[in-house]
Write an enzyme that holds these catalytic residues in place. Structure first.
Site, PDB file in Angstrom:
ATOM      1  N   ASP A  31      16.101  40.379  21.172  1.00 51.78           N
ATOM      2  CA  ASP A  31      14.803  40.657  21.801  1.00 51.78           C
ATOM      3  C   ASP A  31      13.686  40.333  20.804  1.00 51.78           C
ATOM      4  O   ASP A  31      13.754  40.693  19.629  1.00 51.78           O
ATOM      5  CB  ASP A  31      14.730  42.127  22.236  1.00 51.78           C
ATOM      6  CG  ASP A  31      13.600  42.369  23.226  1.00 51.78           C
ATOM      7  OD1 ASP A  31      13.891  42.687  24.394  1.00 51.78           O
ATOM      8  OD2 ASP A  31      12.422  42.222  22.834  1.00 51.78           O
ATOM      9  N   ASN A  87      16.621  47.635  33.288  1.00 52.79           N
ATOM     10  CA  ASN A  87      15.390  47.979  33.995  1.00 52.79           C
ATOM     11  C   ASN A  87      15.321  47.129  35.261  1.00 52.79           C
ATOM     12  O   ASN A  87      15.571  45.918  35.221  1.00 52.79           O
ATOM     13  CB  ASN A  87      14.178  47.698  33.100  1.00 52.79           C
ATOM     14  CG  ASN A  87      14.171  48.543  31.846  1.00 52.79           C
ATOM     15  OD1 ASN A  87      14.589  49.694  31.873  1.00 52.79           O
ATOM     16  ND2 ASN A  87      13.707  47.980  30.743  1.00 52.79           N
ATOM     17  N   GLY A  93      10.554  49.520  34.981  1.00 56.28           N
ATOM     18  CA  GLY A  93      10.199  49.021  33.662  1.00 56.28           C
ATOM     19  C   GLY A  93      10.541  47.562  33.432  1.00 56.28           C
ATOM     20  O   GLY A  93      10.446  47.073  32.306  1.00 56.28           O
ATOM     21  N   GLN A  94      10.944  46.849  34.486  1.00 59.07           N
ATOM     22  CA  GLN A  94      11.314  45.440  34.318  1.00 59.07           C
ATOM     23  C   GLN A  94      10.058  44.573  34.224  1.00 59.07           C
ATOM     24  O   GLN A  94       9.179  44.652  35.095  1.00 59.07           O
ATOM     25  CB  GLN A  94      12.173  44.971  35.499  1.00 59.07           C
ATOM     26  CG  GLN A  94      12.693  43.552  35.340  1.00 59.07           C
ATOM     27  CD  GLN A  94      13.587  43.127  36.501  1.00 59.07           C
ATOM     28  OE1 GLN A  94      13.714  43.820  37.501  1.00 59.07           O
ATOM     29  NE2 GLN A  94      14.217  41.976  36.345  1.00 59.07           N
ATOM     30  N   HIS A 100      18.747  41.078  32.923  1.00 63.30           N
ATOM     31  CA  HIS A 100      19.187  41.177  31.531  1.00 63.30           C
ATOM     32  C   HIS A 100      19.582  42.613  31.259  1.00 63.30           C
ATOM     33  O   HIS A 100      18.989  43.542  31.799  1.00 63.30           O
ATOM     34  CB  HIS A 100      18.089  40.725  30.568  1.00 63.30           C
ATOM     35  CG  HIS A 100      16.749  41.346  30.847  1.00 63.30           C
ATOM     36  ND1 HIS A 100      15.938  40.930  31.881  1.00 63.30           N
ATOM     37  CD2 HIS A 100      16.095  42.373  30.250  1.00 63.30           C
ATOM     38  CE1 HIS A 100      14.838  41.666  31.904  1.00 63.30           C
ATOM     39  NE2 HIS A 100      14.912  42.557  30.929  1.00 63.30           N
ATOM     40  N   HIS A 102      19.737  45.299  28.294  1.00 61.37           N
ATOM     41  CA  HIS A 102      19.330  45.606  26.920  1.00 61.37           C
ATOM     42  C   HIS A 102      20.474  46.320  26.212  1.00 61.37           C
ATOM     43  O   HIS A 102      21.053  47.268  26.765  1.00 61.37           O
ATOM     44  CB  HIS A 102      18.134  46.562  26.898  1.00 61.37           C
ATOM     45  CG  HIS A 102      16.871  46.026  27.487  1.00 61.37           C
ATOM     46  ND1 HIS A 102      15.834  45.540  26.723  1.00 61.37           N
ATOM     47  CD2 HIS A 102      16.455  45.921  28.782  1.00 61.37           C
ATOM     48  CE1 HIS A 102      14.832  45.166  27.512  1.00 61.37           C
ATOM     49  NE2 HIS A 102      15.181  45.389  28.764  1.00 61.37           N
TER      50      HIS A 102
END
Ligand code: AMP
Ligand code: ZN
Length: 114
Positions: A31, A87, A93-94, A100, A102
């Site tokens: 990230d 998310n 929260g995306q 993906h 995390h």
């Protein structure tokens, strides 16, 4: 590949990414704005807007493989303790509309996550 999708562009090599894993179906990158000492994103190569769209479209074996890669990366990196997060949607929260997972590790996580 979806036009104007950041992660499609990273997978295609049009935008640089720091790859820690790559096969024909799944990639993992670091990230760019890490929220923990280890912060990886595990991403299916084929575009899916979010987890719900992915499980509708992808073969079950690929759904299983995505989470298999998450767990295997955790093991290979020597992480006994970590958090895996998906998310989904703006309220979830995306911010990037390509599924993906995390993988966060290296610090104490808190709950509720906020
Ligand atoms: P989310 O908010 O769950 O959609 O997560 C998107 C993640 O993508 C965030 O943690 C961002 O820091 C990360 N991100 C954004 N742009 C890049 C990039 N170019 N390379 C790697 N990660 C990125
Ligand atoms: Zn995409």
């Amino acid at each position: 590949m979806e036009r104007n999708c950041l992660f499609c562009k990273i997978v295609a090599g049009e935008i640089p990414g720091s790859f820690v894993y790559r096969d024909d179906e799944i990639v993992a990158i670091e990230d760019v704005n890490p929220q923990a000492p280890t912060h990886l994103l595990i991403i299916p190569v084929e575009h899916a807007a979010n987890l719900s769209r992915f499980v509708e479209a992808a073969p079950p074996a690929l759904v299983a493989k995505l989470f298999g890669v998450v767990g295997r990366l955790g093991s290979e990196l020597g992480l006994e303790e970590y958090r895996a997060v998906v998310n989904t949607g703006p309220a979830g929260g995306q911010t990037v509309g390509h599924l993906h997972v995390h993988l966060l590790a290296g610090r104490q996580m808190h709950w509720p996550p906020g």
